[in-house]
Design an enzyme around this catalytic site. Structure first.
Site, PDB file in Angstrom:
ATOM      1  N   ASP A  37       0.887   1.586   0.297  1.00 38.48           N
ATOM      2  CA  ASP A  37      -0.134   1.228  -0.525  1.00 38.48           C
ATOM      3  C   ASP A  37      -0.706   2.489  -1.401  1.00 38.48           C
ATOM      4  OD1 ASP A  37      -0.324  -1.730  -0.199  1.00 38.48           O
ATOM      5  OD2 ASP A  37      -0.998  -1.560   1.786  1.00 38.48           O
ATOM      6  N   MET A  70      -1.162   0.426  -6.721  1.00 39.63           N
ATOM      7  CA  MET A  70      -2.188  -0.116  -7.068  1.00 39.63           C
ATOM      8  C   MET A  70      -2.609   0.811  -8.302  1.00 39.63           C
ATOM      9  SD  MET A  70      -3.653  -2.353  -3.740  1.00 39.63           S
ATOM     10  CE  MET A  70      -2.398  -1.069  -2.711  1.00 39.63           C
ATOM     11  N   MET A 139      -1.308 -11.368  -3.470  1.00 41.69           N
ATOM     12  CA  MET A 139      -2.576 -10.581  -2.617  1.00 41.69           C
ATOM     13  C   MET A 139      -3.507 -11.599  -2.170  1.00 41.69           C
ATOM     14  SD  MET A 139      -1.947  -7.406  -2.891  1.00 41.69           S
ATOM     15  CE  MET A 139      -3.653  -6.795  -1.965  1.00 41.69           C
ATOM     16  N   GLY A 146      -7.893  -1.781   3.250  1.00 42.42           N
ATOM     17  CA  GLY A 146      -7.678  -2.614   4.416  1.00 42.42           C
ATOM     18  C   GLY A 146      -8.448  -3.273   5.148  1.00 42.42           C
ATOM     19  N   ASP A 175       0.178  -9.898   1.213  1.00 39.60           N
ATOM     20  CA  ASP A 175      -0.358  -8.795   1.414  1.00 39.60           C
ATOM     21  C   ASP A 175      -2.163  -8.995   1.373  1.00 39.60           C
ATOM     22  OD1 ASP A 175      -1.390  -6.433   2.103  1.00 39.60           O
ATOM     23  OD2 ASP A 175      -0.358  -5.365   0.254  1.00 39.60           O
ATOM     24  N   GLY A 176      -2.691  -8.956   2.666  1.00 41.38           N
ATOM     25  CA  GLY A 176      -3.991  -9.220   2.989  1.00 41.38           C
ATOM     26  C   GLY A 176      -4.320 -10.096   4.021  1.00 41.38           C
ATOM     27  N   GLY A 197      -1.425  -4.702   8.122  1.00 36.46           N
ATOM     28  CA  GLY A 197      -1.954  -3.249   8.255  1.00 36.46           C
ATOM     29  C   GLY A 197      -2.583  -3.054   9.668  1.00 36.46           C
TER      30      GLY A 197
END
Length: 226
Positions: A37, A70, A139, A146, A175-176, A197
């Site tokens: 990331d 990002m 996302m 995170g 992701d998330g 993560g």
């Protein structure tokens, strides 16, 4: 046969004081990809690392480096990340005015191209670049930090994107907030690649990482249709 589910631990949650060792450990623990990331403090409210860090840790594993930019603008830095060792470079649809051009540039550097959309962005921005991408990243939190909670409203978006993909060879990544409680739902909606993560790096040891990855993978498998 359905695509295998890929687990891509995000090194944003690793111990940065021993990042190379952490990557080797999570590799040995069963990671399929390594998710990187990259944050610029401008497009998102945090700063992480750049191409020099990726270049430094690239020799520590042969796993795919899944580099999520990002940053805005992204185009001036694509070549640097390609040369640093990224295998997949993913840019945000919101980060620049010419998404098609960015995706062409990534492929021009010999890398797989991905596009990401934030929670408030419609999947319709993908409609005219589907034949340019190898990966779509949804996302399920707002990008920048995170450890955030999963946004349930994104499940329907994942379903719609899976329908848009059709039979194209495009991986659908999420992701998330991915953990053992959400993995099955995102896979049931159509995802085949899961970024995690804090849910992976909890515990700080090889055995802990192996258990965490195995638990997420097992939970994800329960979400497969049929």
């Amino acid at each position: 046969m359905p695509e295998p589910i890929m687990i891509a631990p995000s090194i944003l949650s690793a111990d940065f004081a021993r990042l190379g060792d952490e990557i080797e450990t999570v590799d040995a623990a069963g990671a399929d990809w390594i998710h990187c990331d990259v944050m610029d403090g401008h497009f998102v409210p945090n700063i992480s690392f750049g191409p020099d860090v990726i270049r430094a840790v690239r020799p520590r594993t042969r796993k795919i480096f899944d580099v999520h930019l990002m940053i805005a603008p992204a185009d001036p830095y694509l070549e640097a990340f390609a040369k640093a060792g990224a295998d997949i470079i993913t840019v945000h649809a919101e980060a620049g005015p010419h998404l098609d051009r960015s995706l062409q540039a990534i492929r021009g550097f010999g890398k797989k191209a991905g596009v990401t959309i934030c929670p408030a962005t419609s999947e319709q921005v993908l409609a005219h670049v589907l034949d340019r991408v190898d990966l779509i990243l949804v996302m399920t939190v707002n990008p920048g930090f995170g450890g955030q909670s999963f946004i349930e409203a994104q499940l329907e978006k994942i379903r719609r994107i899976r329908a848009m993909i059709g039979d194209r060879p495009i991986r659908l990544e999420v992701d998330g907030g991915v953990n053992i409680d959400t993995a099955a739902r995102v896979v049931a909606a159509g995802a085949d690649t899961l970024v995690a993560g804090s849910a992976v790096f909890r515990g700080g040891t090889l055995d802990a990482y192996r258990s965490n990855i195995s638990s997420i993978r097992a939970a994800a498998e329960t979400g497969r249709p049929g």
